[in-house]
Enzyme design. Structure first.
Site, short mmCIF file in Angstrom:
data_model
loop_
_atom_site.label_atom_id
_atom_site.label_comp_id
_atom_site.label_asym_id
_atom_site.label_seq_id
_atom_site.Cartn_x
_atom_site.Cartn_y
_atom_site.Cartn_z
N HIS A 35 -41.29 -15.86 -26.64
CA HIS A 35 -39.92 -15.70 -26.16
C HIS A 35 -39.24 -17.05 -26.09
O HIS A 35 -39.90 -18.10 -26.02
CB HIS A 35 -39.89 -15.03 -24.79
CG HIS A 35 -40.67 -15.77 -23.74
ND1 HIS A 35 -42.03 -15.66 -23.63
CD2 HIS A 35 -40.30 -16.62 -22.76
CE1 HIS A 35 -42.46 -16.41 -22.62
NE2 HIS A 35 -41.41 -17.00 -22.08
N CYS A 65 -41.15 -20.17 -14.89
CA CYS A 65 -41.70 -20.67 -16.15
C CYS A 65 -40.58 -21.37 -16.91
O CYS A 65 -39.41 -21.26 -16.54
CB CYS A 65 -42.29 -19.53 -16.98
SG CYS A 65 -41.08 -18.34 -17.60
#
Length: 709
Positions: free
Chosen positions: A65, A228
């Site tokens: 991603h 993250c």
């Protein structure tokens, strides 16, 4: 807005063998449906994210991603691999691959959907349904949440959803629950109670008054932060994993997800009442100071996904031992966006750039006022008496003296501000007082710019050391405003006055004398070196080092330091001017966007804004940067050879009247601009082959590009 995922974005027979091939296969589906505008650019962003940390998760899941400017809207593509693809997960290859693409400015609604998907991946019934799905349409509906994970049947959708919700708690029951799988109503009630009070506590509480439960029976409370680098998937998966592990252990876990859509702060009362803290993150926790003084476990985000029970047990053990972590202090401003694993050299550069960035406005204001004063009143204006005692309203000399004295006051802050904000970059606000004190001492002992730099580093290091000392809770409130400023200022003052100050002052004097004596070949070499530094990273660290070196000399100006300032500003003007000239002379070698940027680059270059060349360097660094460096070196060397001087630290061509040897100065800039423009045209022209010319779009003005001579 289109749906996040459609049947066309599902590949139930993904044949790729590597993670790069899998990402490409799924990205091609996105591009085919207009979700991705530049396939190669998007894949480069995916690879850059993958390089930060593998995106494989336990349970056979891969979630490549990224956020990318090449994505038109938040999009998800799904692939299922029969043989499995290695995404770096500890337990082996992944058979379920989700490619998540978010635009650079993704909206909160779609990012919320992405977070829901990430949490669903922790549900075995959801992943099981994806593994058994046979139709792309149903698979897309499962991922969107339009259809429950259970097998479709004649039952109503609402009943299927209720059954899925009733079965979910049974997959990870809390130890104290004796729920039987076949009793769905009990399974629904048990977790609701267990999240508030353990079973043994409920047995002691009268049914009529549950709020009156004894406080001694309250469950262990944990607050957690998950984050993250991209803030799309791992952030929310770690949150879900910690919450489920907390339910299984009879612990209250409240998670704040600091993801792409921002973050909603935990209730301050919840934080105050917490018995422990878990940080599962790969970027710096925002507002970390809220959790100071509590038992803390600090790990990467994947640990929050893969071993949440261990983290909960560890923080409970720390609480039992009364162990308070010292890492829950506020992150320094220049460390807030730092990636985990940044080395000391990277952090040192950021700290120094903090000081320089706060110093530059003082330099610009003070330096330009002083330069204007010299232009109006001559170079003897520094001998004028104080305007507070003698000022004649109709006398230009008095106005020049006023400008000079205001500028001198502003310029006097240069070294203290540099030192103070270096310390601020290292240790946040507690570093300001010792940093400013150290910088002021550097001026007092004539240690100058170098002294301020060293004082800032010392002050930051001292404060960081003090912050790591375990402090009794009763003293924590006065630490930032009394104890830290007092102790750190005393230590920094001692070191600057009696230990390092005198050697630095001697070094500063030696450097000043060396600059004053620069003539001939030595001056030309220094000018070329400064020109290379100014043009290498176009406003980056090397550029700022060269600029700070020149500005530092203006604090105690002499002939040599004024020549250095002139060479640095001249070289810094070259890259944007050269790109503007190149787009004007051979516009067909540049894209339409670059030609538009070239028009603005004329003004930016003339104003000494080197960053005006960044769009060109970002698009073609191997041709633009060497060309810019060559022109900058020529200009810096010529400026030194011509003996040009400059008392103003900024201004570009607008301060030419304040420059010594102005016509030769402009000639040096023109020569460097010409060299850079010629080189970039040559290098870009050599890249254009006949095949490229044939394929070029006439609409973009490149159909007739010829090889530059």
């Amino acid at each position: 807005m289109s749906e996040l995922i459609t049947a066309e974005l599902v590949d139930l027979d993904l044949s790729a063998e590597t993670k790069d091939a899998a990402a490409r296969s799924l990205a091609e589906r996105m591009a085919a449906h207009g979700r991705v505008t530049d396939l190669e650019g998007f894949l480069a962003d995916v690879a850059a994210r993958e390089a930060q940390m593998p995106t494989g998760l336990d349970g056979g899941i891969g979630i490549p991603h990224c956020r990318s400017t090449h994505v038109t809207e938040p999009t998800l593509a799904f692939g299922r691999s029969a043989s499995g693809i290695d995404f770096g997960a500890p337990d082996g290859p992944a058979d379920l691959i989700f490619l998540i693409a978010a635009p650079a400015g993704g909206d909160a609604d779609h990012l919320s959907i992405l977070s829901t998907l990430a949490r669903s991946l922790m549900d075995e019934s959801f992943t099981g349904a994806l593994r058994s799905a046979t139709e792309p349409e149903r698979t897309a509906a499962l991922i969107r949440g339009d259809e429950p994970a259970g097998e479709p049947s004649a039952q109503a959708p609402a009943q299927a959803q209720a059954q899925a919700q009733a079965q979910a708690p049974a997959q990870a029951p809390a130890p104290e629950q004796g729920t039987r799988p076949e009793t769905a109503p009990e399974a629904e009630e048990a977790p609701a109670a267990s999240t508030e009070v353990p079973a043994e506590a409920r047995s002691e509480v009268p049914p009529a008054a549950p709020p009156e439960a004894p406080s001694a029976a309250a469950p262990f409370r944990i607050v957690a932060i998950t984050s993250c680098p991209t803030g799309i998937a791992h952030t929310y998966m770690a949150a879900e994993s910690l919450e489920k592990a907390g339910q299984a252990a009879g612990v209250e876990v409240s998670v704040e997800t600091q993801g792409s859509a921002g973050f909603k702060r935990l209730d301050p009362q919840l934080v105050r009442d917490a018995d422990g803290v878990i940080f599962a993150h790969d970027v710096e926790v925002r507002e970390k100071e809220r959790f100071a003084g509590k038992p803390t476990v600090d790990v990467g985000v994947k640990a929050g996904i893969n071993r949440p029970a261990e983290l909960i047990a560890e923080v409970r053990q720390k609480a039992e031992r009364g162990e308070v972590s010292g890492t829950a202090r506020a992150a320094a401003p220049m460390d807030k966006d730092a990636e985990t694993g940044d080395g000391f050299a990277t952090r040192l550069r950021k700290w120094l750039m903090t000081g320089v960035s706060y110093m530059v406005p003082f330099v610009a204001a003070g330096g330009l006022l002083i330069a204007l004063a010299f232009a109006i009143g001559g170079y003897t204006i520094n001998k004028a008496p104080s305007v507070a005692e003698h000022f004649v309203w109709a006398d230009a000399t008095s106005w020049a003296a006023l400008l000079f004295q205001i500028g001198s006051v502003a310029f006097g802050f240069l070294v203290p501000v540099l030192a103070g904000f270096i310390a601020y970059g290292m240790a946040d606000r507690p570093g300001l007082v010792p940093g400013f004190v150290g910088g002021a001492i550097a001026l007092t002992i004539n240690a100058g710019f170098l002294g301020g730099l060293i004082a800032g580093l010392i002050a930051g290091a001292v404060v960081m050391t003090i912050q790591r000392v375990a402090i009794p809770p009763v003293l924590r409130g006065i630490m930032p405003v009394v104890v830290i400023p007092l102790i750190s200022s005393a230590i920094v003052g001692f070191l600057m006055f009696l230990v390092v100050g005198k050697p630095i002052a001697a070094l500063q004097k030696g450097l000043t004398d060396w600059l004053s004596g620069l003539t001939g070949a030595n001056a030309i070499i220094l000018g070329a070196l400064l020109g290379l530094m100014m043009c290498f990273d176009l406003g980056g660290p090397l550029n700022k080092v060269a600029y700070a070196f020149a500005v530092g000399g203006l604090a105690n100006p002499n002939e040599g330091s004024l020549k250095v300032m002139a060479a640095v500003m001249a070289a810094g003007m070259v890259p944007p001017l050269a790109m503007a000239l190149a787009t004007t002379v051979r516009g067909r070698l540049f894209t339409k966007a670059e030609r538009e940027n070239g028009k603005a680059a004329w003004v930016l270059g003339a104003s000494f804004i080197t960053e005006g060349a960044i769009p060109f360097a970002a698009a073609d660094p191997l041709r633009v940067i060497p060309s810019a460096m060559a022109g900058g070196a020529v200009t810096g060397a010529l400026s030194m050879a011509f003996g040009c001087t400059l008392r103003a630290p900024h201004g570009g061509i607008f301060v030419v009247p304040l420059i010594g040897q102005p016509f030769l100065y402009l000639l040096a800039i023109a020569a460097g601009t010409g060299v850079s423009a010629a080189l970039v045209i040559l290098l870009k022209g050599l890249r254009k082959t006949p095949r490229t010319r044939a394929a070029a779009s006439p609409a973009d003005g490149e159909a007739e590009v010829t090889v530059a001579a």
